[in-house]
Each structure stands twice: as C-alpha cells, then as structure tokens.
Design an enzyme around this catalytic site. Structure first.
Site, short mmCIF file in Angstrom:
data_model
loop_
_atom_site.label_atom_id
_atom_site.label_comp_id
_atom_site.label_asym_id
_atom_site.label_seq_id
_atom_site.Cartn_x
_atom_site.Cartn_y
_atom_site.Cartn_z
N CYS A 69 0.82 -1.21 0.00
CA CYS A 69 0.00 0.00 0.00
C CYS A 69 0.87 1.27 0.00
CB CYS A 69 -0.99 -0.06 1.15
SG CYS A 69 -2.47 0.89 0.80
N GLU A 114 -0.91 -8.28 5.69
CA GLU A 114 -0.62 -8.42 7.13
C GLU A 114 -1.87 -8.25 7.99
OE1 GLU A 114 -0.19 -5.82 5.34
OE2 GLU A 114 -0.63 -4.01 6.51
N HIS A 130 -3.22 -5.10 1.87
CA HIS A 130 -2.58 -5.39 3.16
C HIS A 130 -2.67 -6.88 3.49
CE1 HIS A 130 -2.28 -1.17 4.67
NE2 HIS A 130 -3.24 -1.00 3.76
N1 GLN Z 1 -3.73 6.21 0.44
C1 GLN Z 1 -2.57 6.03 1.24
C2 GLN Z 1 -1.40 6.81 0.68
O1 GLN Z 1 -1.52 7.42 -0.31
C3 GLN Z 1 -2.21 4.57 1.35
C4 GLN Z 1 -3.22 3.84 2.17
C5 GLN Z 1 -2.69 2.65 2.84
O2 GLN Z 1 -1.48 2.43 2.95
N2 GLN Z 1 -3.58 1.86 3.36
O3 GLN Z 1 -0.36 6.78 1.25
#
Ligand code: GLN
Length: 190
Positions: free
Chosen positions: A77, A170, A168
């Site tokens: 992410c 995790e 994610h």
């Molecule tokens: N939208 C977040 C970002 O731009 C990422 C979201 C996340 O890691 N769950 O950093």
C-alpha cells in the site's frame, strides 16, 4: 535472517506479527543506520506522504541504492507508493525502486475499504486481501512481472528483488504473501 520493517508510521506491528507466525525474526527500522545487518525490508501501509516526510532524503536515496544492489524489499500500500518510480500527479517517485506508476487512493476512500480474495501468480488462489485507500498500478516497465489484478487493475507485481502489493496481507491470517517474500529473501542468500 532478520527482516526489517520500516517503522516511521503505519501498520508496523501487523507485519511483525505475520513474520512471527513464520518464525522469522524482525527489527523495526527508523533510520538509515538500522538497515545494517538486515536480509530484507518491508515497507508497510499507512500514509505515504507522512512516511516520506519522516524519512529524510538520505534514507530514501539509500533505499534506491539498496534496491539497485539486489536487496529484497516488499512494499504494501503506502509502502508500494514509496517504492514506485512514478506517482500520478507528482513529478517523480520517492525511490524509484521498481518501474511502476501508481495512482494513489484509486480503490476509493477510507469508507470504501474492502476485503476480497485474489489469485496471485506464484503464490496461489483465494488469497485474502484488504484494500484501504489503495493505490493501483497504472503502468509498468518491461522488467516488471504482473502477479495479481482486481477488477482489471494491477495490484501486485515484482521486479527482481522488489515486490509490491496495493493491499494489506498483514491484516489477514493468511501468511502466503509473506512466505513468498521470505523465499525471495532466501534466494538472495542474505
Ligand atoms: N492512500 C494512502 C497513501 O496514499 C495509502 C493507504 C494505505 O497504505 N492503506 O499513502
């Protein structure tokens, strides 16, 4: 083997727990000096803008260098955003560790968070995946191997020693994605 987890902000404990379940020792990384002696590094989800502000330029440059030297890294992410070479709406990426361009928050807002299952090449079928304001990969270079898609969007990919996922792993009990990364770490002989 000790795997580092970037711990400036975000879902750090959950990655520690996933590695614990696999019997893998981990260490939190807050500064460049903490990278010494590690076999690989996980960059967790969170808020990429916050993480990039807390990580100084020296640290980000070191990550770029390590990626080029074959050091295994796994970004989930926001961690994927930090590793990308391009970010939609920005002039450049933070580290350029992997040749992908990402669109931030492409999966929707916080309230649109969802869990689904993915078939991931090289990992398996029905892998649970949690998406929270997730970035999607909108383009990639020739050396990037697409591994999983969701509704036509690329959400997991690998370029040699660098692995990225929009979601994610995790936050689920399934450890297959972490196992895959640990195999990558073992392959490098670190
Ligand atoms: N939208 C977040 C970002 O731009 C990422 C979201 C996340 O890691 N769950 O950093």
């Amino acid at each position: 083997m000790i795997v580092g987890i970037l711990a400036l902000q975000g879902a750090v404990r959950e990655h520690v727990a996933s590695l614990n379940r696999l019997g893998i020792e981990s260490r939190v990384v807050k500064a460049e000096k903490d990278l010494k002696g590690l076999s690989g590094l996980i960059l967790p989800g969170g808020e990429s803008t916050a993480i990039s502000l807390l990580a100084n330029e020296v640290f980000l440059n070191r990550l770029t260098e390590l990626a080029g030297n074959g050091f295994p890294m796994f970004g989930t992410c926001a961690g994927m955003i930090l590793l990308a070479s391009g970010i939609e709406g920005r002039d450049s990426g933070y580290t350029g560790a992997i040749e992908i361009t990402v669109a931030r928050n492409a999966s929707g807002r916080q309230v649109d968070s969802f869990e689904t299952v993915l078939d991931i090449e090289g990992i398996g079928k029905n892998v649970p995946a949690v998406f929270i304001r997730a970035p999607y990969i909108i383009s990639h270079g020739p050396n990037v191997r697409p591994m999983a898609s969701h509704q036509g969007w690329l959400v997991m990919a690998r370029q040699e020693n660098v692995l990225v996922a929009s979601f994610h792993p995790e936050l689920t009990e399934d450890t297959r994605v972490h196992e895959y990364f640990i195999e990558m770490v073992k392959e490098t002989g670190n």
